[in-house]
Design an enzyme around this catalytic site. Structure first.
Site, PDB file in Angstrom:
ATOM      1  N   CYS A  53      22.121  65.899  14.910  1.00 49.27           N
ATOM      2  CA  CYS A  53      20.735  66.087  14.480  1.00 49.27           C
ATOM      3  C   CYS A  53      20.422  67.539  14.192  1.00 49.27           C
ATOM      4  O   CYS A  53      21.140  68.445  14.598  1.00 49.27           O
ATOM      5  CB  CYS A  53      19.777  65.612  15.565  1.00 49.27           C
ATOM      6  SG  CYS A  53      20.059  63.915  16.078  1.00 49.27           S
TER       7      CYS A  53
ATOM      8  N   ASN B  11      17.904  67.613  19.328  1.00 49.60           N
ATOM      9  CA  ASN B  11      19.297  67.726  18.890  1.00 49.60           C
ATOM     10  C   ASN B  11      20.137  67.881  20.143  1.00 49.60           C
ATOM     11  O   ASN B  11      19.903  68.785  20.936  1.00 49.60           O
ATOM     12  CB  ASN B  11      19.461  68.943  17.977  1.00 49.60           C
ATOM     13  CG  ASN B  11      20.921  69.255  17.656  1.00 49.60           C
ATOM     14  OD1 ASN B  11      21.287  70.411  17.465  1.00 49.60           O
ATOM     15  ND2 ASN B  11      21.764  68.249  17.589  1.00 49.60           N
ATOM     16  N   GLY B  12      21.093  67.006  20.302  1.00 54.45           N
ATOM     17  CA  GLY B  12      21.944  67.049  21.488  1.00 54.45           C
ATOM     18  C   GLY B  12      22.102  65.669  22.058  1.00 54.45           C
ATOM     19  O   GLY B  12      21.913  64.676  21.350  1.00 54.45           O
TER      20      GLY B  12
ATOM     21  N   TYR C 123      33.044  73.534  12.339  1.00 49.70           N
ATOM     22  CA  TYR C 123      32.736  72.524  11.329  1.00 49.70           C
ATOM     23  C   TYR C 123      31.243  72.286  11.096  1.00 49.70           C
ATOM     24  O   TYR C 123      30.812  72.132   9.969  1.00 49.70           O
ATOM     25  CB  TYR C 123      33.360  71.179  11.740  1.00 49.70           C
ATOM     26  CG  TYR C 123      32.889  69.998  10.919  1.00 49.70           C
ATOM     27  CD1 TYR C 123      33.424  69.744   9.650  1.00 49.70           C
ATOM     28  CD2 TYR C 123      31.874  69.161  11.377  1.00 49.70           C
ATOM     29  CE1 TYR C 123      32.970  68.681   8.887  1.00 49.70           C
ATOM     30  CE2 TYR C 123      31.418  68.087  10.609  1.00 49.70           C
ATOM     31  CZ  TYR C 123      31.971  67.853   9.371  1.00 49.70           C
ATOM     32  OH  TYR C 123      31.522  66.811   8.610  1.00 49.70           O
TER      33      TYR C 123
ATOM     34  N   GLY D  88      22.368  65.810   9.592  1.00 50.61           N
ATOM     35  CA  GLY D  88      21.992  64.417   9.750  1.00 50.61           C
ATOM     36  C   GLY D  88      21.492  63.845   8.449  1.00 50.61           C
ATOM     37  O   GLY D  88      20.519  64.350   7.892  1.00 50.61           O
TER      38      GLY D  88
HETATM   39  P1  AMP Z   1      39.444  61.900  10.095  1.00 53.04           P
HETATM   40  O1  AMP Z   1      39.638  61.381   8.733  1.00 53.04           O
HETATM   41  O2  AMP Z   1      38.905  60.850  11.032  1.00 53.04           O
HETATM   42  O3  AMP Z   1      40.601  62.608  10.686  1.00 53.04           O
HETATM   43  O4  AMP Z   1      38.273  62.975   9.997  1.00 53.04           O
HETATM   44  C1  AMP Z   1      38.535  64.321   9.744  1.00 53.04           C
HETATM   45  C2  AMP Z   1      37.564  64.837   8.738  1.00 53.04           C
HETATM   46  O5  AMP Z   1      36.239  64.546   9.140  1.00 53.04           O
HETATM   47  C3  AMP Z   1      37.697  66.344   8.623  1.00 53.04           C
HETATM   48  O6  AMP Z   1      37.975  66.643   7.288  1.00 53.04           O
HETATM   49  C4  AMP Z   1      36.348  66.900   9.026  1.00 53.04           C
HETATM   50  O7  AMP Z   1      35.842  67.742   8.025  1.00 53.04           O
HETATM   51  C5  AMP Z   1      35.453  65.708   9.182  1.00 53.04           C
HETATM   52  N1  AMP Z   1      34.773  65.697  10.489  1.00 53.04           N
HETATM   53  C6  AMP Z   1      35.200  66.193  11.656  1.00 53.04           C
HETATM   54  N2  AMP Z   1      34.311  65.955  12.633  1.00 53.04           N
HETATM   55  C7  AMP Z   1      33.284  65.293  12.066  1.00 53.04           C
HETATM   56  C8  AMP Z   1      32.055  64.774  12.540  1.00 53.04           C
HETATM   57  N3  AMP Z   1      31.714  64.892  13.816  1.00 53.04           N
HETATM   58  N4  AMP Z   1      31.243  64.164  11.663  1.00 53.04           N
HETATM   59  C9  AMP Z   1      31.590  64.024  10.390  1.00 53.04           C
HETATM   60  N5  AMP Z   1      32.744  64.483   9.864  1.00 53.04           N
HETATM   61  C10 AMP Z   1      33.581  65.108  10.687  1.00 53.04           C
END
Ligand code: AMP
Length: 489
Positions: free
Chosen positions: A21, A122-123, A262, A47
């Site tokens: 969020c 947020n949290g 990220y 979000g």
């Molecule tokens: P995966 O395909 O499940 O390994 O997801 C990795 C990708 O998801 C990476 O390229 C990240 O940029 C992105 N990512 C990592 N953490 C999150 C998150 N909490 N929410 C959305 N995207 C994420």
């Protein structure tokens, strides 16, 4: 091992704790709602599922909340005209699994003994379920399945006189991560949990003040950055300015390191550090740690771009946009089913053959979660004619779920929780795979290394070192009792 989600177990309503969020609050500015909508637009990356604004015009509160993107929800002049007042708070929310009910969209609002009270969070609270059970036993009637509503009920039943004291009283009972903004009849309140896990900053626009998740939400409205809200600090914005309170015992800060890796926007400045610069430094550390002969450095866009720039600079290799991202597709994670997630990755990225054919490619991404993205990207890069593919990840292996407001799958779905790096490399089909080490990551943050006794950040997703109790996750196997609302969905 944490396998069950406290609010998810056995219910159809698994849309609560898996939330990411952003929050925004402004006090003392004409047309507060329009500025809040712009602030929320800048926080859209935090979000994309739903958004809401609550305003106060000196007599009455007004609210508008809906599912969707900020630009769509607040596009109508009629909607904006109804959100009258010089004080407002707003929220963007992103939940990835299960039902996404409007009743969970924030800010939450309640008419309390002390007047109207709106709250945006947020949290994630880690003892919300335990508190909720006790509140229900004492007669509280919950309207949503959100952990945030627990705070509203605790404020409602507090015996303190002022709303500020009631909120303090409530927050002394909760565990977990919270950066909150609240709107009352006399002020906007911003508060950060004692560990400061999620960000919160203060800004100024003319004589008005703002509290919001990230500085990019100040930039969009031309507001000036004043400072971060300190961990454990409560700020009250009212007619006489900004008042700082320290209602909690001092604790060592544990800001979320994944915000830098990220989650936060690269143009934001958090705790004095520009997020983009930090990401480039992570890339540079990664290049020093896991150098390999190659022809090009290619980011997985957009999340891998700053780290790839840092990697290319430090390694002296050319940086190429070898993968192009289509920006008109929602995030991969937003698709609920595994099948669709695969499709989502194809929809989102395409290889730029001219930069890849015949090349030894270093692919840089920010993190590997389930590994779904990596498998598809590697396949695509090989199909485009790359002779070697080496993957470099700007985070350590993600081995644990986050309970503090970043959406992560359950532990058994995390690739790094199931296999070691060599097995992961085979699984995603690369010639080599390396993750940044924990100490190098901390060096990129300007630290000498990770202090194992007292870590400088929350890095629980990489270490399992959770800085608070996980009362709900570890305390009970009982399924959550989520009222009849779950059945009527
Ligand atoms: P995966 O395909 O499940 O390994 O997801 C990795 C990708 O998801 C990476 O390229 C990240 O940029 C992105 N990512 C990592 N953490 C999150 C998150 N909490 N929410 C959305 N995207 C994420």
């Amino acid at each position: 091992m944490i396998t069950t989600h406290p609010f998810h177990a056995g219910t159809a309503d698994d849309d609560t704790l898996h939330e990411e969020c952003g929050v925004f609050g402004i006090y003392g500015f004409p047309d507060a709602a329009a500025h809040t909508a712009l602030g929320l637009h800048a926080l859209q990356h935090r979000g994309q599922e739903a958004a809401g604004i609550v305003t106060f015009d000196g007599r009455q509160f007004f609210a508008h909340r809906d599912m969707g993107l900020v630009g769509d929800i607040f596009a109508s002049e009629a909607v904006m005209a109804r959100l009258a007042g010089t004080a407002a708070i707003g929220h963007v929310r992103y939940s990835t699994t299960g039902e996404t009910a409007l009743r969970n969209v924030q800010p939450l609002f309640a008419d309390l003994q002390v007047g109207g009270f709106a709250l945006a969070h947020n949290g994630n609270l880690t003892n919300a379920l335990a508190l909720r059970k006790e509140l229900v036993r004492r007669g509280s009637l919950f309207q949503s399945t959100s952990d945030t509503e627990v705070i509203v009920h605790l404020v409602a039943v507090s015996e303190c006189n002022s709303v500020v004291d009631r909120l303090t009283d409530a927050l002394r009972q909760v565990e977990g991560a919270y950066s909150l903004v609240a709107l009352t009849e006399s002020c906007v309140i911003g508060v950060r949990d004692p560990l400061g896990v999620r960000p919160l900053v203060i800004g100024r626009l003319g004589r008005a003040h703002i509290v919001t998740s990230e500085t990019c939400a100040l930039d969009i409205i031309g507001a000036e950055f004043v400072r971060d809200v300190e961990p454990g600090e409560m700020v009250v914005l009212d007619d006489s300015g900004v008042h700082s309170l320290r209602p909690f015992p001092p604790a060592r800060s544990r800001f979320c390191i994944f915000e830098y890796i990220y989650f936060a926007r690269p143009d934001s400045v958090l705790h004095g550090a520009n997020v983009y610069e930090r990401r480039k430094r992570i890339g540079a550390e990664l290049a020093r740690e896991s150098a390999i002969p190659a022809d090009v450095v290619v980011p997985v866009p957009d999340s891998g771009v700053p780290a790839a720039i840092g990697y290319a600079e430090a390694s002296g290799l050319p940086f190429e946009l070898g993968i192009i991202r289509n920006h008109y597709v929602g995030r991969t994670f937003i698709e609920p089913a595994q099948q669709i997630r695969h499709l989502g990755v194809r929809l989102k990225h395409n290889a730029n053959r001219a930069s890849l054919t015949g090349k030894r490619v270093i692919l840089v991404d920010d993190s590997i979660v389930r590994g779904t993205t990596s498998i598809k990207i590697v396949e695509m890069v090989r199909a485009a004619g790359a002779t070697e593919v080496h993957m470099r990840i700007a985070a350590p292996p993600t081995t644990h779920s986050c309970f503090y407001g970043i959406d992560t799958p359950e532990e058994n779905e995390l690739l790094a929780a199931r296999m070691d790096v060599a097995a992961m490399a085979r699984h995603i089909g690369v010639d080599s795979l390396a993750f940044i080490s924990m100490d190098a990551l901390y060096r990129a943050m300007g630290e000498a290394g990770r202090n194992a006794e007292q870590p400088q950040f929350c890095d629980a997703c990489f270490t399992g070192d959770y800085p608070t109790q996980l009362t709900d996750a570890r305390g009970t196997d009982e399924p959550a009792q989520l009222s009849l609302l779950a059945e009527h969905g």
